[in-house]
Write an enzyme that holds these catalytic residues in place. Structure first.
Site, PDB file in Angstrom:
ATOM      1  N   LYS A 104       0.847  -1.205   0.000  1.00 46.95           N
ATOM      2  CA  LYS A 104       0.000   0.000   0.000  1.00 46.95           C
ATOM      3  C   LYS A 104       0.877   1.247   0.000  1.00 46.95           C
ATOM      4  O   LYS A 104       2.051   1.206   0.408  1.00 46.95           O
ATOM      5  CB  LYS A 104      -0.939   0.031   1.204  1.00 46.95           C
ATOM      6  N   ALA A 116       9.659  -0.640   4.907  1.00 47.39           N
ATOM      7  CA  ALA A 116       9.724   0.314   3.818  1.00 47.39           C
ATOM      8  C   ALA A 116       8.593   1.330   3.813  1.00 47.39           C
ATOM      9  O   ALA A 116       8.575   2.246   3.010  1.00 47.39           O
ATOM     10  CB  ALA A 116       9.710  -0.451   2.494  1.00 47.39           C
ATOM     11  N   GLY A 117       7.596   1.144   4.696  1.00 47.95           N
ATOM     12  CA  GLY A 117       6.424   2.029   4.670  1.00 47.95           C
ATOM     13  C   GLY A 117       5.378   1.558   3.678  1.00 47.95           C
ATOM     14  O   GLY A 117       4.477   2.303   3.292  1.00 47.95           O
ATOM     15  N   ALA A 165       3.672  -1.505   4.096  1.00 51.05           N
ATOM     16  CA  ALA A 165       2.832  -2.511   4.775  1.00 51.05           C
ATOM     17  C   ALA A 165       3.144  -3.942   4.330  1.00 51.05           C
ATOM     18  O   ALA A 165       2.244  -4.780   4.249  1.00 51.05           O
ATOM     19  CB  ALA A 165       1.344  -2.213   4.584  1.00 51.05           C
ATOM     20  N   SER A 190       2.167  -6.266   7.249  1.00 51.48           N
ATOM     21  CA  SER A 190       0.714  -6.253   7.484  1.00 51.48           C
ATOM     22  C   SER A 190      -0.041  -6.950   6.351  1.00 51.48           C
ATOM     23  O   SER A 190      -1.018  -7.667   6.596  1.00 51.48           O
ATOM     24  CB  SER A 190       0.206  -4.814   7.583  1.00 51.48           C
ATOM     25  N   SER A 191       0.411  -6.747   5.125  1.00 52.51           N
ATOM     26  CA  SER A 191      -0.295  -7.372   3.991  1.00 52.51           C
ATOM     27  C   SER A 191      -0.136  -8.895   4.055  1.00 52.51           C
ATOM     28  O   SER A 191      -1.055  -9.634   3.698  1.00 52.51           O
ATOM     29  CB  SER A 191       0.232  -6.841   2.658  1.00 52.51           C
ATOM     30  N   ASP A 242      -2.486  -1.647  10.477  1.00 52.16           N
ATOM     31  CA  ASP A 242      -2.651  -1.597   9.012  1.00 52.16           C
ATOM     32  C   ASP A 242      -3.286  -2.871   8.457  1.00 52.16           C
ATOM     33  O   ASP A 242      -3.633  -2.924   7.274  1.00 52.16           O
ATOM     34  CB  ASP A 242      -1.286  -1.429   8.324  1.00 52.16           C
TER      35      ASP A 242
HETATM   36  P1  ATP Z   1       4.088  -0.384   7.655  1.00 50.61           P
HETATM   37  O1  ATP Z   1       3.924   0.445   6.442  1.00 50.61           O
HETATM   38  O2  ATP Z   1       2.830  -1.182   8.017  1.00 50.61           O
HETATM   39  O3  ATP Z   1       4.666   0.326   8.825  1.00 50.61           O
HETATM   40  P2  ATP Z   1       6.611  -1.442   6.849  1.00 50.61           P
HETATM   41  O4  ATP Z   1       6.662  -1.670   5.381  1.00 50.61           O
HETATM   42  O5  ATP Z   1       7.242  -0.180   7.334  1.00 50.61           O
HETATM   43  O6  ATP Z   1       5.094  -1.546   7.312  1.00 50.61           O
HETATM   44  P3  ATP Z   1       7.070  -4.118   7.300  1.00 50.61           P
HETATM   45  O7  ATP Z   1       7.719  -4.490   6.012  1.00 50.61           O
HETATM   46  O8  ATP Z   1       5.624  -4.415   7.453  1.00 50.61           O
HETATM   47  O9  ATP Z   1       7.290  -2.577   7.579  1.00 50.61           O
HETATM   48  O10 ATP Z   1       7.869  -4.876   8.450  1.00 50.61           O
HETATM   49  C1  ATP Z   1       8.512  -4.314   9.496  1.00 50.61           C
HETATM   50  C2  ATP Z   1       9.007  -5.404  10.452  1.00 50.61           C
HETATM   51  O11 ATP Z   1       8.166  -6.561  10.481  1.00 50.61           O
HETATM   52  C3  ATP Z   1      10.381  -5.902  10.095  1.00 50.61           C
HETATM   53  O12 ATP Z   1      11.157  -5.788  11.251  1.00 50.61           O
HETATM   54  C4  ATP Z   1      10.214  -7.366   9.730  1.00 50.61           C
HETATM   55  O13 ATP Z   1      11.286  -8.158  10.173  1.00 50.61           O
HETATM   56  C5  ATP Z   1       8.947  -7.757  10.455  1.00 50.61           C
HETATM   57  N1  ATP Z   1       8.175  -8.817   9.752  1.00 50.61           N
HETATM   58  C6  ATP Z   1       7.627  -9.901  10.326  1.00 50.61           C
HETATM   59  N2  ATP Z   1       6.987 -10.654   9.437  1.00 50.61           N
HETATM   60  C7  ATP Z   1       7.135 -10.082   8.237  1.00 50.61           C
HETATM   61  C8  ATP Z   1       6.688 -10.412   6.920  1.00 50.61           C
HETATM   62  N3  ATP Z   1       5.975 -11.501   6.667  1.00 50.61           N
HETATM   63  N4  ATP Z   1       7.007  -9.554   5.930  1.00 50.61           N
HETATM   64  C9  ATP Z   1       7.718  -8.425   6.190  1.00 50.61           C
HETATM   65  N5  ATP Z   1       8.174  -8.068   7.409  1.00 50.61           N
HETATM   66  C10 ATP Z   1       7.885  -8.885   8.431  1.00 50.61           C
END
Ligand code: ATP
Length: 289
Positions: free
Chosen positions: A12, A99-100, A102, A105-106, A138
């Site tokens: 997202k 990375a921001g 999700a 969460s996805s 999220d």
């Molecule tokens: P958001 O935008 O919701 O903040 P994000 O992209 O910033 O998400 P994510 O990639 O969701 O961050 O993940 C952040 C943390 O979640 C990482 O420390 C990662 O190790 C952990 N994590 C646990 N399970 C997963 C998974 N299936 N996919 C990605 N990261 C995961």
């Protein structure tokens, strides 16, 4: 009953992200316009007789035990519905981590949807979202997907009119930003400029891409862009390449650019693909599920 279920878990972007307050427990009260994009992980869930949850992924640094959000979601569903079978999950990650976008969460949302289908649990969307919220704010949006307003701590979802067709360029610089740190830093100073979330909603209603782009805003951006000047450089380069606007997604550090001209988007993609950011450069578009 099927023994296998394959799910695409879409990333997202946030077209708007505003903090409007804080709960007593420290959670931020948000108003966000969220949009699913075509960049996706592929997850395959298989029923086994092992009685265990086993996760395999193509990223060797991702946890495969209880810290993996897919493990967490699978365990939650199994315990709530008394499922004793084993589940093998293969996660093919394409969405960059932390990375921001999700990415985690996805994947958790995909697990809930897959288990509901594999075990014919008959969960309603509401049931799935309630369960998802306990994993991350999220997750409910990732269950519903498309274009939506997320309120509360991000868990209250209202579907919005679909984003008009466009090209979306995603570029993630080579560092991660922890969501917790991003919010902590934004709390340290007053927010000077709040995005007009209602103006983005109105522009979506009019299918007005210019209006959407003109009103995009993310209160987490100011601190991150000061700390990491490269974010402003990427945004400026995207605009030079023809993006109508560019902004950091969520808590970053991924920057997205919105293009109405496919050729310009393709050229910008080639420009970034050949740069130091090449590994984490993706050309995609809105997905309306
Ligand atoms: P958001 O935008 O919701 O903040 P994000 O992209 O910033 O998400 P994510 O990639 O969701 O961050 O993940 C952040 C943390 O979640 C990482 O420390 C990662 O190790 C952990 N994590 C646990 N399970 C997963 C998974 N299936 N996919 C990605 N990261 C995961």
């Amino acid at each position: 009953m099927n023994n296998e279920c394959e799910i695409k878990a879409f990333a997202k972007i946030n077209l708007g992200l505003d903090i409007i307050g804080r709960r007593e427990d420290g959670y931020h009260l948000l108003r966000m316009v969220m949009q699913s994009v075509g960049l996706a992980d592929r997850l395959v869930f298989s029923r086994k007789s092992t009685g265990k949850i086993r996760i395999r992924t193509n990223l060797d640094y991702l946890p495969t035990g209880p810290k993996n959000l897919v493990y967490k979601a699978t365990e939650l569903v199994c315990s709530k519905y008394g499922i004793e079978d084993g589940i093998d999950v293969n996660i093919e990650k394409r969405i960059p981590v932390a990375a921001g976008l999700a990415g985690g969460s996805s994947n958790a949302a995909a697990a809930i949807i897959a288990l509901d289908s594999l075990f014919e649990l008959g969960m309603s969307t509401e049931d799935m979202c309630v369960l998802g919220t306990t994993i991350g704010a999220d997750v409910p949006f990732c269950i519903i997907g498309g274009t939506a307003l997320a309120e509360g701590i991000g868990e209250r979802i209202t579907t919005l009119p679909a984003m008009p067709e466009c090209s979306i360029l995603l570029v993630k610089p080579r560092f991660g930003i922890s969501t917790k740190d991003a919010y902590r830093e934004v709390d340290a100073r007053p927010i000077e400029q709040h995005p007009d979330i209602d103006a983005i909603k109105d522009a979506l209603g009019r299918k007005d891409l210019d209006g959407i782009c003109a009103n995009m805003g993310n209160v987490l951006e100011t601190v991150s862009c000061t700390k990491y000047p490269v974010l402003e450089e990427i945004k400026a380069r995207m605009r030079d390449d023809g993006a109508k606007n560019a902004m950091m997604s969520g808590s970053g550090p991924t920057v997205f650019g919105i293009f109405d001209d496919r050729n310009a988007a393709q050229k910008a993609f080639i420009d970034f693909k050949g740069s130091e950011y090449g590994r984490d450069t993706f050309l995609t578009g809105p997905v309306n599920i």
